[in-house]
Design a protein around this motif. Structure first.
Motif, PDB file in Angstrom:
ATOM      1  N   LEU A  65      59.031  45.563 111.638  1.00  0.00           N
ATOM      2  CA  LEU A  65      59.758  45.040 112.790  1.00  0.00           C
ATOM      3  C   LEU A  65      59.089  43.826 113.408  1.00  0.00           C
ATOM      4  O   LEU A  65      59.759  42.862 113.799  1.00  0.00           O
ATOM      5  N   VAL A 124      59.719  40.846 111.334  1.00  0.00           N
ATOM      6  CA  VAL A 124      61.117  40.429 111.505  1.00  0.00           C
ATOM      7  C   VAL A 124      61.280  39.652 112.793  1.00  0.00           C
ATOM      8  O   VAL A 124      61.906  38.591 112.837  1.00  0.00           O
ATOM      9  N   THR A 158      68.156  34.608 109.107  1.00  0.00           N
ATOM     10  CA  THR A 158      66.702  34.776 109.155  1.00  0.00           C
ATOM     11  C   THR A 158      66.209  35.605 107.988  1.00  0.00           C
ATOM     12  O   THR A 158      65.264  35.225 107.316  1.00  0.00           O
ATOM     13  N   GLY A 185      59.938  36.209 112.469  1.00  0.00           N
ATOM     14  CA  GLY A 185      60.875  35.359 111.739  1.00  0.00           C
ATOM     15  C   GLY A 185      62.040  34.941 112.609  1.00  0.00           C
ATOM     16  O   GLY A 185      62.470  33.790 112.603  1.00  0.00           O
ATOM     17  N   MET A 186      62.544  35.905 113.419  1.00  0.00           N
ATOM     18  CA  MET A 186      63.676  35.585 114.285  1.00  0.00           C
ATOM     19  C   MET A 186      63.280  34.543 115.317  1.00  0.00           C
ATOM     20  O   MET A 186      64.076  33.673 115.683  1.00  0.00           O
ATOM     21  N   THR A 202      63.422  31.135 113.613  1.00  0.00           N
ATOM     22  CA  THR A 202      64.782  30.614 113.432  1.00  0.00           C
ATOM     23  C   THR A 202      65.414  30.267 114.768  1.00  0.00           C
ATOM     24  O   THR A 202      66.210  29.331 114.848  1.00  0.00           O
ATOM     25  N   LEU A 203      65.060  31.018 115.811  1.00  0.00           N
ATOM     26  CA  LEU A 203      65.617  30.691 117.135  1.00  0.00           C
ATOM     27  C   LEU A 203      65.152  29.307 117.567  1.00  0.00           C
ATOM     28  O   LEU A 203      65.928  28.514 118.115  1.00  0.00           O
ATOM     29  N   GLY A 235      68.499  22.414 116.857  1.00  0.00           N
ATOM     30  CA  GLY A 235      69.773  21.866 116.394  1.00  0.00           C
ATOM     31  C   GLY A 235      70.806  21.838 117.496  1.00  0.00           C
ATOM     32  O   GLY A 235      71.570  20.897 117.628  1.00  0.00           O
ATOM     33  N   TRP A 249      72.427  35.165 113.793  1.00  0.00           N
ATOM     34  CA  TRP A 249      71.022  34.798 113.827  1.00  0.00           C
ATOM     35  C   TRP A 249      70.239  35.596 112.790  1.00  0.00           C
ATOM     36  O   TRP A 249      69.467  35.040 112.003  1.00  0.00           O
ATOM     37  N   TYR A 288      64.412  26.822 115.644  1.00  0.00           N
ATOM     38  CA  TYR A 288      65.159  25.817 114.888  1.00  0.00           C
ATOM     39  C   TYR A 288      66.591  25.717 115.387  1.00  0.00           C
ATOM     40  O   TYR A 288      67.155  24.642 115.449  1.00  0.00           O
ATOM     41  N   PHE A 289      67.170  26.887 115.733  1.00  0.00           N
ATOM     42  CA  PHE A 289      68.543  26.881 116.244  1.00  0.00           C
ATOM     43  C   PHE A 289      68.621  26.043 117.514  1.00  0.00           C
ATOM     44  O   PHE A 289      69.511  25.203 117.671  1.00  0.00           O
ATOM     45  N   TRP A 330      72.335  24.581 111.959  1.00  0.00           N
ATOM     46  CA  TRP A 330      71.312  24.261 112.952  1.00  0.00           C
ATOM     47  C   TRP A 330      69.996  24.906 112.586  1.00  0.00           C
ATOM     48  O   TRP A 330      68.932  24.299 112.695  1.00  0.00           O
TER      49      TRP A 330
END
Ligand code: SF4
Ligand code: SF4
Lengths: 168, 357
Positions: free
Chosen positions: A20, A23, B319, A26-27, A30-31, A37, B315, A33-34, B37
């Motif tokens: 967990l 994970v 990922t 990683g989230m 990506t958040l 963007g 999301w 990067y989101f 994105w």
């Protein structure tokens, strides 16, 4: 045949087994990067037909033949490029040059009557450019080589003598 | 059942359909844009402002494509599967409450389509059905990849249905009711279900991923292994129905998670006082109008929560990589199932000694 198996230890610590945390890490990435963007409109993509990528000066694209100020090509039809071309895609037909037509330039004996390059065979190795004694044939930075018919991909002298600024 | 109730129910059905299908269109846009994105790309940006009309363009394309049926397929089931697959998530949404009851002309109109006292059971029943269209579609199209995909879907859904049901059971133990309105009221009074029972929230959340065939559990349609899985033989609008059903199922699951674990239509525990205060600012005397205004806040807050969970779905998808099949089964049977069982026991004890004393 006896197959040898190699046992790779896949032992994880308790912390690693509890995926967990990994994970969530990683989230988080990506958040980030989101948000980059979404809020900053940052992207590595180029909006191709509107914006074009600038290639380096050494990029080898569509051929052109340089000319002097009287629009007379520098090529003397020496056949060096045709000889050196590994793909054998250059076809030159030579003819005698009228000396009166080029009063100010350097006097050259021959000129190409026709000069065809079959771009479908060309491998863009740049050897023609290297071998040319007059710096006549050059490769521009134009990479948009698509044509509607195969015939259009065979560049004739008129096409090769088009105006190219710098290296295109 | 009098006329007003019938009309209200019809309006509710149409609204639910319209809103969720619009949301689906928006979600496909967000899915692709969000993926872009996250990966530093642009995503669809040509059709309309910010590419927002891309789903419309896709829809037009789907309508005008050739609609073919494979020759060796079982025609009836082949055509029935896409219809079923969109119907079932909508059916499951029937008993999820989106707000407290509305009062119009002395009539009490529940803000969910069907008024069931045991609404949660209906939801479980219909989510359980979700595996059938997948199986039928895969089997009827008579393609080995499709059959493999539907077999995977069946085993995966059965494995996770159990832990999902057990997680739900533990929540029912905590709330002591099957009525989803009551559950929300409980959370409004105490605290969110995910704080009372975090293990069930985790198990439920993960099972939902497996149920809706979303990454990291999209093994039934693993592109790199079995092309497209159970909907491989489907084209044009029939494929679009499968595609839409995935998103409808996601909306349904988001609404379910929001209601069960995150306070449903009450924004935060105790926040209803603030909302009532804002309503009181309008200084309307009528008790009923105030109550109806208050319901707008509730609708907004559940909408917010569903949107957030939809975002989490997207999301997570961009990922995590896909699980291997044996890993997924291991996780389902060896970890989540015992954990959920133990959790039911734990919650039984907790609710006996602490909540219903
Ligand atoms: S770039 Fe190479 S292949 Fe192309 S014409 Fe020149 S020598 Fe021939
Ligand atoms: S382009 Fe250069 S190498 Fe080729 S024939 Fe002309 S002068 Fe010679």
């Amino acid at each position: 045949m006896v197959t040898k198996t190699l046992n790779v230890s896949r032992k994880h610590e308790i912390k690693e087994k509890f995926y967990l945390i990994a994970v969530l890490q990683g989230m988080w990435i990506t958040l980030k990067y989101f948000c980059r963007g979404f809020f900053l409109w940052k992207s590595y993509t180029i909006n191709y037909p509107e914006e074009k990528r600038n290639y380096s000066q050494r990029f080898r694209g569509m051929h052109f033949i340089s000319y002097d100020e009287n629009k007379i090509e520098n090529c003397t039809a020496c056949y060096l490029c045709q000889t050196v071309c590994p793909a054998e895609c250059i076809t030159i037909i030579a003819e005698e040059r009228d000396p009166l037509k080029n009063p100010s330039g350097v006097w050259k004996e021959k000129k190409p009557k026709s000069f065809d390059i079959d771009a479908l065979r060309c491998c863009f190795c740049g050897m023609c450019e290297e071998s040319c004694p007059k710096d006549a044939i050059k490769l521009s930075r134009n990479y948009e080589l698509a044509t509607r018919t195969r015939e259009q991909a065979i560049y004739n002298l008129d096409h090769l003598k088009r105006e190219v600024k710098g290296r295109g | 059942m009098d006329l007003i109730n019938i009309v209200a129910t019809l309006i509710k059905i149409i609204l639910l359909f319209a809103i969720s299908l619009t949301a689906v269109a928006f979600c496909t846009w967000l899915e692709r844009r969000g993926a872009a994105w996250i990966q530093g790309r642009r995503g669809p940006c040509r059709v309309g402002p910010f590419g927002l009309l891309q789903p419309v363009a896709d829809g037009i394309k789907f309508f005008f494509k050739e609609s073919f049926v494979p020759e060796k397929s079982n025609k009836f089931f082949y055509l029935a599967a896409p219809i079923l697959t969109l119907t079932i998530p909508f059916l499951a949404m029937v008993s999820i409450p989106f707000a407290e009851n509305l009062y119009i002309l002395n009539h009490e109109i529940p803000m969910r389509i069907a008024r069931f006292d045991s609404g949660i059971l209906l939801v479980i029943a219909f989510t359980g059905l979700e595996v059938y269209p997948v199986m039928i579609g895969g089997w009827a199209s008579n393609n080995k990849f499709s059959v493999l995909g539907s077999l995977r879907a069946a085993s995966q859904m059965i494995a996770y249905e159990i832990s999902m049901g057990l997680a739900l059971l533990s929540m029912i133990l905590v709330y002591g009711t099957f009525d989803m309105n009551e559950m929300v009221r409980f959370q409004e009074k105490w605290m969110w279900g995910c704080f009372i029972n975090p293990i069930a929230a985790l198990i439920f959340w993960f099972s939902i991923f497996a149920e809706t065939n979303r990454l990291p559990c999209d093994i039934p349609e693993g592109e790199s292994e079995i092309v497209a899985g159970y909907h491989l033989e489907y084209g044009a609008m029939k494929f679009a129905l499968f595609f839409m059903s995935e998103y409808v199922a996601m909306i349904m699951a988001s609404a379910l998670i929001a209601t069960l674990f995150f306070g449903g239509y009450s924004l935060l525990p105790g926040f209803s006082l603030v909302e009532k205060g804002i309503v009181a600012l309008f200084s309307i005397r009528s008790e009923i109008v105030n109550h109806n205004l208050f319901i707008i806040f509730q609708l907004l807050s559940i909408f917010l929560k569903i949107a957030f969970f939809m975002f989490v779905f997207i999301w997570v998808r961009w990922t995590l990589p896909r699980f291997r099949f044996d890993q997924l089964m291991d996780l389902g049977w060896k970890i989540l199932f015992p954990l959920a069982l133990a959790n039911v026991l734990l919650m039984g004890i907790v609710s006996y000694f602490f909540i219903y004393r």
